[in-house]
Write an enzyme that holds these catalytic residues in place. Structure first.
Site, PDB file in Angstrom:
ATOM      1  N   GLU A 109      -5.516   4.043  -6.403  1.00  0.00           N
ATOM      2  CA  GLU A 109      -5.595   4.850  -5.454  1.00  0.00           C
ATOM      3  C   GLU A 109      -6.854   5.345  -5.625  1.00  0.00           C
ATOM      4  O   GLU A 109      -7.110   5.885  -4.609  1.00  0.00           O
ATOM      5  CB  GLU A 109      -4.317   6.009  -5.645  1.00  0.00           C
ATOM      6  CG  GLU A 109      -3.300   4.647  -4.383  1.00  0.00           C
ATOM      7  CD  GLU A 109      -2.047   5.861  -5.010  1.00  0.00           C
ATOM      8  OE1 GLU A 109      -1.524   5.849  -6.434  1.00  0.00           O
ATOM      9  OE2 GLU A 109      -1.337   5.821  -4.328  1.00  0.00           O
ATOM     10  N   LEU A 134      -8.584  -3.043 -17.878  1.00  0.00           N
ATOM     11  CA  LEU A 134      -7.174  -3.790 -18.013  1.00  0.00           C
ATOM     12  C   LEU A 134      -8.588  -5.628 -17.726  1.00  0.00           C
ATOM     13  O   LEU A 134      -7.898  -6.299 -18.426  1.00  0.00           O
ATOM     14  CB  LEU A 134      -5.957  -4.335 -17.656  1.00  0.00           C
ATOM     15  CG  LEU A 134      -4.866  -3.292 -18.034  1.00  0.00           C
ATOM     16  CD1 LEU A 134      -3.493  -3.372 -17.828  1.00  0.00           C
ATOM     17  CD2 LEU A 134      -5.084  -3.077 -19.890  1.00  0.00           C
ATOM     18  N   ALA A 176       0.132  -0.210 -14.403  1.00  0.00           N
ATOM     19  CA  ALA A 176      -0.047  -0.883 -15.320  1.00  0.00           C
ATOM     20  C   ALA A 176      -0.364   0.074 -16.095  1.00  0.00           C
ATOM     21  O   ALA A 176       0.135  -0.371 -17.391  1.00  0.00           O
ATOM     22  CB  ALA A 176      -1.718  -0.551 -14.513  1.00  0.00           C
ATOM     23  N   LYS A 227     -12.193  -8.111 -13.405  1.00  0.00           N
ATOM     24  CA  LYS A 227     -12.349  -8.159 -11.874  1.00  0.00           C
ATOM     25  C   LYS A 227     -11.244  -7.620 -10.934  1.00  0.00           C
ATOM     26  O   LYS A 227     -11.767  -7.645  -9.912  1.00  0.00           O
ATOM     27  CB  LYS A 227     -12.093 -10.101 -11.785  1.00  0.00           C
ATOM     28  CG  LYS A 227     -12.169 -10.829 -10.536  1.00  0.00           C
ATOM     29  CD  LYS A 227     -12.556 -12.604 -11.030  1.00  0.00           C
ATOM     30  CE  LYS A 227     -13.762 -12.743 -10.992  1.00  0.00           C
ATOM     31  NZ  LYS A 227     -13.302 -14.734 -11.239  1.00  0.00           N
ATOM     32  N   THR A 228     -10.125  -7.973 -11.519  1.00  0.00           N
ATOM     33  CA  THR A 228      -8.791  -7.226 -10.654  1.00  0.00           C
ATOM     34  C   THR A 228      -8.877  -5.424 -10.744  1.00  0.00           C
ATOM     35  O   THR A 228      -8.983  -5.446  -9.010  1.00  0.00           O
ATOM     36  CB  THR A 228      -7.574  -7.339 -11.011  1.00  0.00           C
ATOM     37  OG1 THR A 228      -7.628  -7.720 -12.173  1.00  0.00           O
ATOM     38  CG2 THR A 228      -7.346  -8.971 -11.196  1.00  0.00           C
ATOM     39  N   PHE A 268       1.210  -0.743  -0.615  1.00  0.00           N
ATOM     40  CA  PHE A 268      -0.088   0.359  -0.090  1.00  0.00           C
ATOM     41  C   PHE A 268       0.847   1.212   0.538  1.00  0.00           C
ATOM     42  O   PHE A 268       0.274   2.006   0.329  1.00  0.00           O
ATOM     43  CB  PHE A 268      -1.151   0.295   1.310  1.00  0.00           C
ATOM     44  CG  PHE A 268      -1.654  -1.522   1.330  1.00  0.00           C
ATOM     45  CD1 PHE A 268      -2.948  -1.090   0.338  1.00  0.00           C
ATOM     46  CD2 PHE A 268      -1.728  -2.100   2.400  1.00  0.00           C
ATOM     47  CE1 PHE A 268      -3.846  -2.296   0.331  1.00  0.00           C
ATOM     48  CE2 PHE A 268      -2.919  -3.391   2.286  1.00  0.00           C
ATOM     49  CZ  PHE A 268      -3.251  -3.647   1.751  1.00  0.00           C
ATOM     50  N   LYS A 270      -5.459   4.142 -17.797  1.00  0.00           N
ATOM     51  CA  LYS A 270      -5.368   5.011 -16.632  1.00  0.00           C
ATOM     52  C   LYS A 270      -5.296   4.359 -15.171  1.00  0.00           C
ATOM     53  O   LYS A 270      -5.580   2.963 -14.672  1.00  0.00           O
ATOM     54  CB  LYS A 270      -6.964   5.806 -16.083  1.00  0.00           C
ATOM     55  CG  LYS A 270      -6.979   6.587 -17.360  1.00  0.00           C
ATOM     56  CD  LYS A 270      -8.200   7.953 -16.618  1.00  0.00           C
ATOM     57  CE  LYS A 270      -9.185   8.593 -17.940  1.00  0.00           C
ATOM     58  NZ  LYS A 270      -9.139   9.444 -17.932  1.00  0.00           N
ATOM     59  N   GLY A 271      -4.406   5.593 -14.386  1.00  0.00           N
ATOM     60  CA  GLY A 271      -3.996   3.940 -13.071  1.00  0.00           C
ATOM     61  C   GLY A 271      -4.667   3.878 -12.315  1.00  0.00           C
ATOM     62  O   GLY A 271      -6.366   5.124 -12.494  1.00  0.00           O
TER      63      GLY A 271
HETATM   64 MO1  MOS Z   1       0.530   3.671  -3.625  1.00  0.00          MO
HETATM   65  S1  MOS Z   1       0.825   4.905  -1.761  1.00  0.00           S
HETATM   66  O1  MOS Z   1       2.052   4.746  -4.651  1.00  0.00           O
HETATM   67  O2  MOS Z   1       1.724   1.740  -3.084  1.00  0.00           O
END
Ligand code: MOS
Length: 736
Positions: A703, A629, A506, A632-633, A236, A699-700
């Protein structure tokens, strides 16, 4: 949303390819690694918050059963300074002098034949201290501070005159408590020197940075160090640095000339691997009576260790959040006698979003405007700083789909207006823009005579699905089945990728794998360029595509041949290429601003009328993640992020004793994190289109799902109870 590519593998909710190995115990985590003749280390932590070591006595510990050595500042050789990283100056490594800068600072390491012997002997190291008063507390006037520590402060327009002349002005302070990452996997290091070569199995999200720092500290070439992390039990953000315990383990292995393993204890996880720092914010807003924002001013302060640096950019999300002509943001960093903080999912962003999105909500209540409507009126249709178009932005779609799915408009506008028996019911929402950081990335891809591909890079998998999405991307782009792709990762000897963090991996990997797959198909065409037998002779990459284990003409799938046939006929074992991508919108000639991931998050809370109990009753995230992508994940990742946001809003707080700096709740018995009973059904919907900034459209997503939860919950609490809570976590005491 479905794949923009042809082979229908990308985006599919495929099970984790490493799932079976993990649930059957076959996956090796750093704490599982064992070598013959391995010794075990245990740490001794300072019991004062500031001062010096007057004397340290290892005599008794050295006579304990199995003890091999006790390292202290009196007997270790000096270490070189680590090179600075993207996160500022190198961390301060311990045992280099007798100074104590925080409670729990490592003052000795005991190495023994078994972990039990090491831990037992660690209790027999006697330390005498000269104690001074630790500097604690964010508002402490004795604490040195740095203005604009990240060089990210932003200005546009004229905030002062906008505030002076506005129809409506809002000015409030917010506070968030320190929190600690508690991944299930205890952080571990196993170090083994082979002459001048060093192998380190390490709980890290960034093997290449770990290698750089370890090599620097031990004055060996980077090529002599190999950092391995095939599986990681979560992190994390805690795994984005190389912490002192790693250096101590490598040092012990060198001095003893034996492999050494160190596994942090759960209480040590609270002091050794950073934490989300406490933060305070002041938000000032100026608006017209019909809810048009005319100014935003956001100031945020968070702490770092006494001689260290930490990046927790509290105001970073604010400039891009709304179309507002006048804006200023300021970050401040205060130095305290605490363990240096570190990254925790959406560092800075989630705290800043709590302040800003709470403020917006309060403004909406004061103006009598629906909170969602207020956000729509201030939607940033273009990048507010530059006026350039976004590479993609489906935030309005997030609002629309979310409001409909959630039933937002059934909300009675007034506080305390909705009730279910003894429970006050509240609806709240928050908006999120999360800028992710794609970075230069490489992969190696090959196809062999068995028709299977291998894709390799240093990238780690924190448990979020990197193995699976690497396989999916490669299979999609090369036209293979997912079972035909073997993934190698978590090894600093492989081609370099950025950290698994900042929601950037990713997207970075997608660019590199796309380049690699295209290059590999090009390499096959090169082999066939003069092959009289091949229907692909003389063809260019743009003429062909791949599916079913074959390269074929785009417009005539029957004209093509399989990878296997080409390799066999030409007597080649395999073809191997490197794919690489450095994201650079200017180089691509795109006049746009790379956009973030977006989300609208909706929450229904219930607060017990007499008892003040707060329950999140349901929660919805509608997320624009560009090209998903793996459905599910991706969904799991957003749900996990929402759980962390609920924890931050209601439960999590690392309590520092304000006299000594000791953490008073550093165990799982005392530190509250959400359990299943705290978490309702979580709903996740993806909207939006593949992002134009990225070849695959990714896109990421790591978070974004945490960011809006605390504000959405606080906003729902205000709606339910009429009480505005501006300090996290929202505990029972604050609600009574
Ligand atoms: Mo995250 S705080 O960029 O692992």
């Amino acid at each position: 949303m479905t794949s923009s590519l042809g082979n229908k593998i990308l985006g599919e909710p495929i099970d984790r390819i490493d799932g079976r190995l993990k649930v059957t115990g076959g996956a090796t985590y750093p704490s599982d690694v064992a070598y013959p003749n391995m010794a075990y280390a245990a740490l001794v932590g300072s019991t004062i918050g500031a001062g010096t070591i007057r004397a340290i006595d290892s005599t008794d510990a050295l006579t304990a059963p199995g003890v091999l050595t006790v390292l202290t500042h009196e007997n270790v050789p000096p270490l070189a300074e680590a090179p600075p990283s993207a996160f500022g100056p190198a961390p301060r490594f311990p045992l280099q002098d007798n100074r104590i800068l925080h409670h729990g600072q490592q003052v000795a390491v005991v190495v023994a034949e078994t972990p039990e012997q090491a831990r037992a002997a660690a209790r027999r190291v006697r330390v005498a201290y000269e104690e001074t008063t630790p500097v604690l507390g964010l508002e402490n006037p004795d604490a040195p501070f740095i203005a604009n520590p990240y060089q990210m402060d932003d200005e546009r327009g004229d905030v002062s005159s906008a505030l002076a002349t506005a129809e409506v002005v809002y000015d409030e302070k917010f506070h968030t408590s320190p929190e600690t990452n508690n991944p299930i996997g205890l952080f571990a290091t196993v170090a083994r020197w082979e002459g001048e070569r060093l192998v380190v199995h390490e709980s890290t999200q960034w093997p290449t940075l770990a290698r750089q720092i370890i090599a620097g500290v031990f004055s060996v070439p980077e090529q002599a160090v190999r950092v391995l992390v095939t599986y990681l039990g979560g992190a994390f953000g805690a795994g984005l640095r190389t912490w002192p315990h790693t250096i101590l383990t490598v040092l012990a292995a060198r001095l003893l000339d034996r492999p050494v393993r160190l596994v942090l204890t759960r209480p040590q996880m609270f002091t050794a691997i950073g934490h989300r720092p406490e933060s305070v914010h002041r938000i000032r807003l100026a608006a017209t009576r019909d809810g048009q924002l005319v100014a935003i001013d956001h100031e945020g302060t968070s702490p770092a260790g006494a001689e260290e640096f930490n990046v927790d950019p509290l105001t970073m999300g604010t400039p891009d959040a709304y179309a507002c002509p006048n804006l200023s943001t300021h970050d401040r960093l205060v130095r305290l006698n605490i363990p240096n903080p570190g990254f925790m999912r959406a560092p800075g962003h989630v705290e800043g979003n709590f302040a800003l999105e709470s403020a917006l909500d309060e403004l909406a209540f004061r103006l009598g405007i629906d909170p969602l409507e207020l956000r729509l009126r201030n939607f940033a249709a273009v990048h507010p700083g530059t006026g350039r178009p976004w590479s993609s932005n489906a935030l309005r779609e997030c609002y629309r789909v979310g409001a409909e799915r959630f039933g937002w408009y059934a909300r009675e506008p007034g506080p305390r207006s909705m009730r279910d028996g003894d429970w006050l019911v509240g609806f709240g929402m928050a908006a999120v823009g999360y800028s992710w950081g794609a970075a230069p990335c490489q992969v190696e891809i090959s196809i062999g005579q068995d028709g299977a591909a291998r894709v390799s890079s240093t990238a780690t998998d924190l448990g979020t699905g990197t193995y699976t999405i690497k396989a999916q991307l490669t299979a999609e782009l090369l036209g293979l089945d997912i079972e035909q792709v073997r993934v190698e990762l978590g090894d600093s000897d492989l081609p370099p990728t950025p950290q698994s963090g900042g929601s950037g991996l990713a997207a970075s990997l997608a660019g590199a794998i796309e380049d690699g797959a295209r290059t590999l198909i090009g390499a096959f065409l090169d082999v066939l360029s003069t092959d009289e037998e091949s229907p692909l002779r003389g063809r260019k990459a743009g003429d062909v595509t791949a599916s079913g284990g074959r390269i074929h003409l785009r417009h005539d799938p029957s004209a093509g041949e399989s990878y296997v046939d080409v390799l066999r006929r030409h007597g080649l074992d395999e073809l191997t290429v490197t794919g690489s991508k450095t994201p650079d919108p200017r180089a691509d000639g795109l006049d746009m601003t790379p956009s973030g991931a977006y989300a609208a998050q909706f929450v229904e809370v219930r607060v017990h009328h007499d008892l003040g109990l707060l329950r999140v009753h349901r929660a919805l995230s509608v997320v624009d993640a560009g090209q998903v992508l793996n459905e599910k994940t991706a969904r799991s990742q957003v749900m996990g992020a929402m759980v962390m946001g609920i924890g931050m809003a209601q439960l999590e707080e690392t309590v520092f004793d304000q006299a000594t700096g000791r953490i008073t709740n550093g165990t799982f018995a005392d530190y509250l994190i959400p359990v299943s009973a705290d978490i309702p059904d979580l709903d996740v919907i993806f909207v939006g289109e593949p992002d134009r900034f990225n070849a695959v459209g990714v896109k990421g997503i790591g978070e974004v799902g945490t960011v809006g939860m605390p504000a959405a919950i606080a906003n729902a609490v205000q709606h339910a109870t009429g009480r505005r809570i501006r300090s996290l976590p929202i505990t029972l005491e604050k609600l009574l």
